[in-house]
Design an enzyme around this catalytic site. Structure first.
Site, PDB file in Angstrom:
ATOM      1  N   ASP A   1       0.846  -1.187   0.000  1.00  0.00           N
ATOM      2  CA  ASP A   1       0.000   0.000   0.000  1.00  0.00           C
ATOM      3  C   ASP A   1       0.887   1.244   0.000  1.00  0.00           C
ATOM      4  O   ASP A   1       1.716   1.416   0.891  1.00  0.00           O
ATOM      5  CB  ASP A   1      -0.874  -0.041   1.271  1.00  0.00           C
ATOM      6  CG  ASP A   1      -1.924   1.042   1.282  1.00  0.00           C
ATOM      7  OD1 ASP A   1      -2.188   1.634   0.220  1.00  0.00           O
ATOM      8  OD2 ASP A   1      -2.480   1.286   2.365  1.00  0.00           O
TER       9      ASP A   1
ATOM     10  N   ASP B   1      -3.252   2.344  -5.884  1.00  0.00           N
ATOM     11  CA  ASP B   1      -2.021   2.352  -5.079  1.00  0.00           C
ATOM     12  C   ASP B   1      -1.949   1.191  -4.098  1.00  0.00           C
ATOM     13  O   ASP B   1      -1.270   1.261  -3.087  1.00  0.00           O
ATOM     14  CB  ASP B   1      -1.919   3.675  -4.306  1.00  0.00           C
ATOM     15  CG  ASP B   1      -2.823   3.702  -3.090  1.00  0.00           C
ATOM     16  OD1 ASP B   1      -3.968   3.201  -3.187  1.00  0.00           O
ATOM     17  OD2 ASP B   1      -2.391   4.178  -2.031  1.00  0.00           O
ATOM     18  N   GLU B   2      -2.640   0.114  -4.404  1.00  0.00           N
ATOM     19  CA  GLU B   2      -2.745  -0.968  -3.428  1.00  0.00           C
ATOM     20  C   GLU B   2      -2.857  -2.310  -4.153  1.00  0.00           C
ATOM     21  O   GLU B   2      -3.584  -2.424  -5.136  1.00  0.00           O
ATOM     22  CB  GLU B   2      -4.027  -0.714  -2.619  1.00  0.00           C
ATOM     23  CG  GLU B   2      -4.145  -1.472  -1.343  1.00  0.00           C
ATOM     24  CD  GLU B   2      -5.476  -1.172  -0.651  1.00  0.00           C
ATOM     25  OE1 GLU B   2      -6.023  -0.053  -0.823  1.00  0.00           O
ATOM     26  OE2 GLU B   2      -5.977  -2.067   0.025  1.00  0.00           O
TER      27      GLU B   2
HETATM   28 MG    MG Z   1      -2.453   3.830   0.109  1.00  0.00          MG
END
Ligand code: MG
Length: 355
Positions: A8, A102-103
């Site tokens: 993350d 973003d993960e």
């Molecule tokens: Mg994040």
């Protein structure tokens, strides 16, 4: 036991802004819509010290932190960085599940790199990401997805946390139930009313009682409380067809009217194919007809592009299947060639959630 990494990026959008404008480094900043009714996408740690959080309305955030700078969303730039991050992840394993921009989850059970150690792999990935994007990421390492997800939050930002098969039981025994993904505000209140606060409490309460109280979700809580999560990594799901259809305001009968309707659908179909950049993947065309009594028929034929001659032939064929009825819906679609696994793994989904 599997080895799963949850990776993350740390306050992703805000981090990109700070990287590109170092003056923001120690100032409270957020990224979000600019209207009064907008909400924040994400904010940096100086802003969090004021109690500002992602998904908070702008006006509320500004009340908590009057000096907060709310920057406009530069989605294309975030996507470019995201692509770079995902290309790094794919160096380590093809088993990458895109959760958001973003993960991601990675299954590194059979990854031979870094001595096969998931802990070292996570470290190496975070190192690569920093070297190549100047941004930090946090990681959780665990035998399954839900524990990896919880773990990635433990030493955020720029940290990682490992749950091994040996430490798993102790970890879930004391795990606050609100940390189980899916346990929201309403559920946690009910659990607290029953005196259930930790994984051990849920186990003691028992599967039958939890299921009676919360249905299927109760069973899930019981599983998670024991550290069980058998969900596999889900790879990019590829679109196999694109279509448009129209339910008519009034039923129509006969080829000419049906053909007019079909033709009116083609610009939208073209637009959708263009949007998915799928023109060179067309391998068949199809027509769907729903008759007045709601029975429906689909006819398809192989083709290499949009061909109105083919659509015409398909419509005639479809209508011939029931000449007695009027038509209430007409649809057209294209079937697509599937991209090979290697290619599809390089396509991160484009989503906008960020934390
Ligand atoms: Mg994040």
């Amino acid at each position: 036991m599997r080895k799963i990494i949850h990776l993350d990026m740390d306050c992703f959008f805000a981090a990109v802004e700070m990287r590109d404008n170092p003056a923001y480094q120690n100032m409270p900043i957020a990224v979000g819509g600019q209207g009064r009714r907008s909400v924040l996408c994400t904010c940096n740690y100086p802003a969090r010290q004021f109690g500002v959080r992602s998904a908070m309305p702008n006006h509320q955030a500004l009340q908590l932190c009057p000096t907060l700078i709310i920057l406009p969303i530069r989605m294309q730039d975030y996507r470019d960085v995201s692509k770079k991050v995902f290309s790094i992840l794919h160096r380590y394993t093809p088993l990458v599940e895109v959760v958001s921009i973003d993960e991601a989850y990675l299954d590194v059970t059979n990854c031979p790199l870094n001595g096969g150690s998931a802990t070292y792999i996570a470290n190496a990935i975070r190192h690569d990401i920093y070297q190549e994007t100047q941004l930090t990421a946090s990681a959780g390492v665990a035998p399954n997805k839900f524990l990896a997800k919880i773990a990635s939050d433990e030493n955020k930002p720029n940290g990682q946390f490992v749950i091994t098969p040996e430490t798993l039981h102790e970890f879930v025994r004391t795990l606050p139930l609100e940390k189980i993904p899916g346990v929201g505000k309403a559920t946690i209140e009910k659990l607290h009313q029953l005196g259930l606060y930790t994984g051990q409490d849920a186990i003691d309460y028992g599967e039958t009682a939890l299921t009676a109280r919360f249905g299927k979700f109760g069973q899930l809580i019981f599983e998670r409380a024991q550290g069980i999560d058998n969900r596999e990594i889900v790879l990019y799901r590829e679109r196999k067809s694109i279509g448009v259809e129209k339910t008519l305001i009034e039923n129509i009968i006969g080829f000419p009217d049906c053909w007019q309707t079909l033709k009116s659908l083609t610009p939208e179909l073209q637009r959708r194919i263009a949007q998915k950049k799928a023109f060179n993947r067309i391998k068949k065309l199809g027509v769907k007809i729903k008759f007045a009594d709601f029975t429906q028929t689909t006819v398809e034929q192989q083709a290499v592009g949009l061909d109105m001659g083919v659509f015409q032939a398909l419509l005639e064929k479809g209508l011939a299947r029931d000449r007695t009825q009027a038509v209430r819906l007409i649809g057209i679609h294209v079937g697509l060639e599937t991209i090979n696994q290697e290619q599809q793994l390089r396509l991160p989904l484009e989503q906008t959630t960020s934390e």
